[in-house]
Design a protein around this motif. Structure first.
Motif, mmCIF file in Angstrom:
data_model
loop_
_atom_site.group_PDB
_atom_site.id
_atom_site.type_symbol
_atom_site.label_atom_id
_atom_site.label_comp_id
_atom_site.label_asym_id
_atom_site.label_seq_id
_atom_site.Cartn_x
_atom_site.Cartn_y
_atom_site.Cartn_z
ATOM 1 N N TRP A 71 52.667 34.144 45.287
ATOM 2 C CA TRP A 71 52.133 33.471 44.088
ATOM 3 C C TRP A 71 51.694 32.053 44.450
ATOM 4 O O TRP A 71 50.585 31.653 44.177
ATOM 5 C CB TRP A 71 53.211 33.398 43.001
ATOM 6 C CG TRP A 71 53.367 34.608 42.166
ATOM 7 C CD1 TRP A 71 53.209 35.904 42.553
ATOM 8 C CD2 TRP A 71 53.740 34.640 40.781
ATOM 9 N NE1 TRP A 71 53.478 36.741 41.508
ATOM 10 C CE2 TRP A 71 53.803 35.997 40.408
ATOM 11 C CE3 TRP A 71 54.056 33.664 39.844
ATOM 12 C CZ2 TRP A 71 54.134 36.394 39.113
ATOM 13 C CZ3 TRP A 71 54.395 34.058 38.551
ATOM 14 C CH2 TRP A 71 54.433 35.406 38.191
ATOM 15 N N MET A 72 52.636 31.307 45.043
ATOM 16 C CA MET A 72 52.375 29.905 45.348
ATOM 17 C C MET A 72 53.322 29.426 46.430
ATOM 18 O O MET A 72 54.418 29.968 46.601
ATOM 19 C CB MET A 72 52.500 29.039 44.088
ATOM 20 C CG MET A 72 53.759 29.285 43.279
ATOM 21 S SD MET A 72 53.724 28.497 41.660
ATOM 22 C CE MET A 72 54.429 26.910 42.050
ATOM 23 N N VAL A 73 52.888 28.401 47.169
ATOM 24 C CA VAL A 73 53.656 27.863 48.282
ATOM 25 C C VAL A 73 53.604 26.340 48.201
ATOM 26 O O VAL A 73 52.534 25.757 47.979
ATOM 27 C CB VAL A 73 53.071 28.321 49.642
ATOM 28 C CG1 VAL A 73 53.850 27.708 50.794
ATOM 29 C CG2 VAL A 73 53.057 29.839 49.737
ATOM 30 N N VAL A 74 54.759 25.690 48.351
ATOM 31 C CA VAL A 74 54.801 24.229 48.377
ATOM 32 C C VAL A 74 54.471 23.758 49.783
ATOM 33 O O VAL A 74 55.070 24.203 50.764
ATOM 34 C CB VAL A 74 56.190 23.700 47.946
ATOM 35 C CG1 VAL A 74 56.220 22.184 48.015
ATOM 36 C CG2 VAL A 74 56.538 24.179 46.546
ATOM 37 N N GLY B 289 48.115 35.787 45.753
ATOM 38 C CA GLY B 289 48.946 36.975 45.593
ATOM 39 C C GLY B 289 49.478 37.136 44.181
ATOM 40 O O GLY B 289 49.360 36.252 43.338
ATOM 41 N N GLY B 290 50.081 38.293 43.928
ATOM 42 C CA GLY B 290 50.691 38.587 42.632
ATOM 43 C C GLY B 290 51.746 39.652 42.810
ATOM 44 O O GLY B 290 51.924 40.197 43.905
ATOM 45 N N THR B 291 52.437 39.982 41.730
ATOM 46 C CA THR B 291 53.557 40.915 41.816
ATOM 47 C C THR B 291 53.136 42.261 42.395
ATOM 48 O O THR B 291 53.874 42.888 43.143
ATOM 49 C CB THR B 291 54.180 41.116 40.421
ATOM 50 O OG1 THR B 291 54.494 39.828 39.885
ATOM 51 C CG2 THR B 291 55.442 41.940 40.498
ATOM 52 N N GLY C 205 50.926 35.588 35.092
ATOM 53 C CA GLY C 205 51.474 34.770 36.173
ATOM 54 C C GLY C 205 50.709 33.466 36.280
ATOM 55 O O GLY C 205 50.414 32.827 35.269
ATOM 56 N N VAL C 206 50.339 33.072 37.494
ATOM 57 C CA VAL C 206 49.586 31.825 37.679
ATOM 58 C C VAL C 206 48.081 32.081 37.665
ATOM 59 O O VAL C 206 47.293 31.248 38.084
ATOM 60 C CB VAL C 206 50.014 31.104 38.971
ATOM 61 C CG1 VAL C 206 51.445 30.612 38.856
ATOM 62 C CG2 VAL C 206 49.838 31.998 40.197
ATOM 63 N N ALA C 207 47.678 33.255 37.169
ATOM 64 C CA ALA C 207 46.285 33.607 36.858
ATOM 65 C C ALA C 207 45.402 33.799 38.089
ATOM 66 O O ALA C 207 44.189 33.599 38.021
ATOM 67 C CB ALA C 207 45.665 32.569 35.919
ATOM 68 N N SER C 208 45.970 34.240 39.202
ATOM 69 C CA SER C 208 45.141 34.491 40.376
ATOM 70 C C SER C 208 44.196 35.673 40.160
ATOM 71 O O SER C 208 43.090 35.699 40.706
ATOM 72 C CB SER C 208 46.026 34.731 41.605
ATOM 73 O OG SER C 208 46.639 33.513 42.002
#
Length: 626
Positions: A179-182, A192-194, A233-236
């Motif tokens: 989803w996301m990476v810091v 990415g997504g579930t 999710g984060v709308a990817s």
């Protein structure tokens, strides 16, 4: 005599007590006034009340105490009140830093404080519950510490400043799903997504391939344009659809993943805070060609399938529902049970399986009423009553019934829409619902093309090709303002007021997106989510209502990103009213122009006024960084 002395001493004690109380109250009053007159970022700057702005006149409006009562009267007549009614604040208080992400009508603290009795199993606590007037926050929302001007589109699709949304729990919770990476000062979005760990672009191509669309392009040669992504999710998914000329309304509640919509909007992706609960979503019937749910954790079988029936209302004739979830490939007995029951339900709804492969099933809605008419008597879900308006959505309860097509639409066997991009400028089939002619539509489109060109000329010294990304048209009418921006690298949330003509269905028919709203209330979005607000006669409309234009100014400031712009197109008295509040709001004038040169008769008495929001930060006190 002794009794007299006793009475005298009692009187003295009583007078002393009264004096003591009076002094205490006096100190309390002075202290209270100094707190709310300050601009500190602490909790002391937090204030409630629709009228508190005026009640606090002696503290920071520059008025005297005697004027306090007079200031309670509304001055929404834009210059029609007397001098006391038009006292202007030198500054607005700043909300507590803890409220930097306040969404007034989706504030769970309010639900707890008001002791609302809500059914958590029906997701009522994620639906809109606006504060009563006496509990409204009349303060400016501060940005979080270290806030930066957002990264510009298209780079923002893949990365945002961590300081702007300082929440990294999703990166850890969804670390195996990309989803996301810091990464240092930024949060990176690999796409990415579930259910699409290897990227939304490949997943989108997979869905198009399942449907046998040309070149594995989901837009199907322009026939698939508007998408509803539920539990986004984060709308990817929506982010990667944009390159295919598909626009998605990415929808998610402010739930345990509470910042997912905030991330989406910070990235520059169309998104809205909402939930499939008990109320209809704020979109008209037949708005979307595709609904999508990838492991969206929704119980579609609850309440006789009422949530699936809401999707059915929103889908166009022949529209699709793409569902990626364990039930679609049935790994255990519980999954098998859900799959059997869901399959039976959608069959009774006359949906058919268009494709099923691996983890995904795609159902298709019928083109006509024929299947509905062939069902056995008493089949559930029933057809909706003939007096049910499928386009009435503002605070309207969902119904567990099927919305049939009108006689005209049934005969047409589809939506009758041109492929994108031709549909943007083609007169929508539903124009006739409003008694509008094709000629009226074409003239409206041309008029706003001229107006938007003038807006951009006025903004030319401030705006480059990527300055603006997220745009809101606060009174969209037929969507011609948004249509005029189609060649810009922007997207537009077209808002149609709930008490005007429900033209939102025309906007969706043009291949655009939007929502119904009442501007007496706060909008369902996070603070700092739009780069440009367009307010055409929105303030004039408030004169007919019992709500405050000051509240609307504060709400517009909440939605607007620092360095963002507002274009107000309204009568001169409205512009004069707004100008008085510029210093208090930390806005500055960019341009003013009358509309006499627009070459149209409609807006002859309208003035165009453009302002820009300054970037300010809070520490011990308010600091203007300019």
């Amino acid at each position: 005599m002794s009794r007299g002395r006793s009475d005298g001493s009692q009187k003295k004690r009583l007078i002393a007590s009264i004096c003591g109380v009076a002094i205490f109250l006096g100190f309390l009053y002075v202290y209270h006034g100094s707190i709310f007159g300050s601009q500190s970022g602490g909790s002391s700057a937090l204030e409630y009340g629709n009228k508190s702005l005026k009640r606090l006149g002696s503290s920071y409006l520059g008025g005297d105490e005697d004027a306090d009562g007079r200031q309670e009267e509304s001055s929404s007549g834009f210059g029609q009140g007397d001098e006391e009614d038009n006292i202007v604040p030198k500054s607005f208080p700043v909300c507590d830093d803890r409220h930097s992400e306040l969404i007034p009508c989706l504030d769970r603290h309010l639900i707890y404080q008001m002791r609302m009795k809500l059914d958590l199993t029906l997701m009522e606590h994620y639906e809109r519950h606006c504060p009563p007037s006496e509990r409204r926050y009349n303060c400016l929302i501060p940005p979080p510490p270290g806030y930066k001007v957002p990264i510009k589109w298209p780079q923002s699709r893949d990365e945002v400043w961590k300081a702007n949304i300082p929440h990294t729990h999703l990166a850890h919770e969804k670390s195996d799903q990309n989803w996301m990476v810091v990464k240092g000062e930024k949060i990176i979005f690999p796409g990415g997504g579930t259910h699409f760990h290897y990227g939304a672009d490949k997943y989108i191509g997979h869905i198009a391939n399942m449907l046998n669309f040309t070149d594995n392009n989901l837009n199907n040669e322009g026939r698939l344009r508007t998408v509803l992504d539920v539990g986004c999710g984060v709308a990817s998914f929506g982010a990667y659809l944009l390159s295919s000329n598909i626009i998605a309304m990415s929808l998610a509640p402010n739930d345990v993943h509470q910042n997912q919509i905030q991330f989406a909007l910070e990235r520059g992706i169309p998104a809205y805070l909402g939930v499939l609960g008990t109320k209809r979503l704020p979109y008209p019937s037949r708005s979307f060609e595709l609904a999508h749910c990838s492991r969206c954790r929704i119980d579609w079988l609850q309440r006789d399938g009422i949530l699936l029936l809401e999707l059915d209302r929103l889908l166009r004739p022949g529209g699709y529902f793409a569902y990626s979830s364990p039930e679609a490939y049935a790994q255990d007995e519980e999954d098998l049970r859900v799959w059997r029951e869901m399959s039976a339900l959608v069959e009774r709804m006359c949906w058919t399986i268009a494709a099923k492969r691996n983890q995904t099933v795609i159902w298709q809605k019928p083109l006509t009423n024929d299947c509905y008419m062939e069902r056995a008597p008493g089949t559930n879900p029933p057809l909706c009553q003939s007096d049910d308006d499928p386009d009435a959505v503002w605070n309207v309860n969902m119904e567990a019934c099927i919305t049939p097509y009108s006689g005209h639409d049934n005969k047409a066997k589809g939506s009758g829409l041109a492929p994108w991009p031709a549909r943007l400028t083609s007169p929508p089939p539903r124009l006739a619902d409003f008694g509008y002619s094709s000629e009226m539509f074409e003239k409206d489109t041309e008029k706003w093309q001229r107006r938007v060109e003038k807006y951009w000329n006025l903004l030319s010294s401030k705006v480059s090709s990527n300055t603006v990304r997220n745009v809101m048209d606060m009174k969209a009418n037929m969507g011609s303002f948004a249509a005029a921006l189609v060649d810009k690298s922007v997207w537009v949330m077209n808002v149609v007021p709930r008490d005007g003509p429900n033209t939102l269905k025309l906007i969706y028919d043009r291949g655009l997106i939007g929502s119904i709203h009442d501007w007496c209330e706060a909008y369902s979005t996070y603070p700092r989510t739009y780069d440009l607000l367009h307010a055409w006669t929105v303030f004039s409309d408030l004169e007919k209502k019992e709500c405050s234009p000051e509240d609307l100014l504060i709400e517009m400031d909440r939605m607007l990103r620092p360095t963002g712009f507002i274009i107000i197109r309204d009568k001169q008295s409205v512009i004069d009213f707004v100008k008085k509040y510029l210093p208090a709001l930390h806005w500055e004038e960019v341009a003013t122009a009358d509309s006499s040169s627009d070459s149209d008769q409609d807006g002859a008495d309208e003035v165009v006024f453009i302002v820009q929001k300054k970037l300010w930060l809070t520490t011990e006190s308010l600091t203007d960084t300019e």
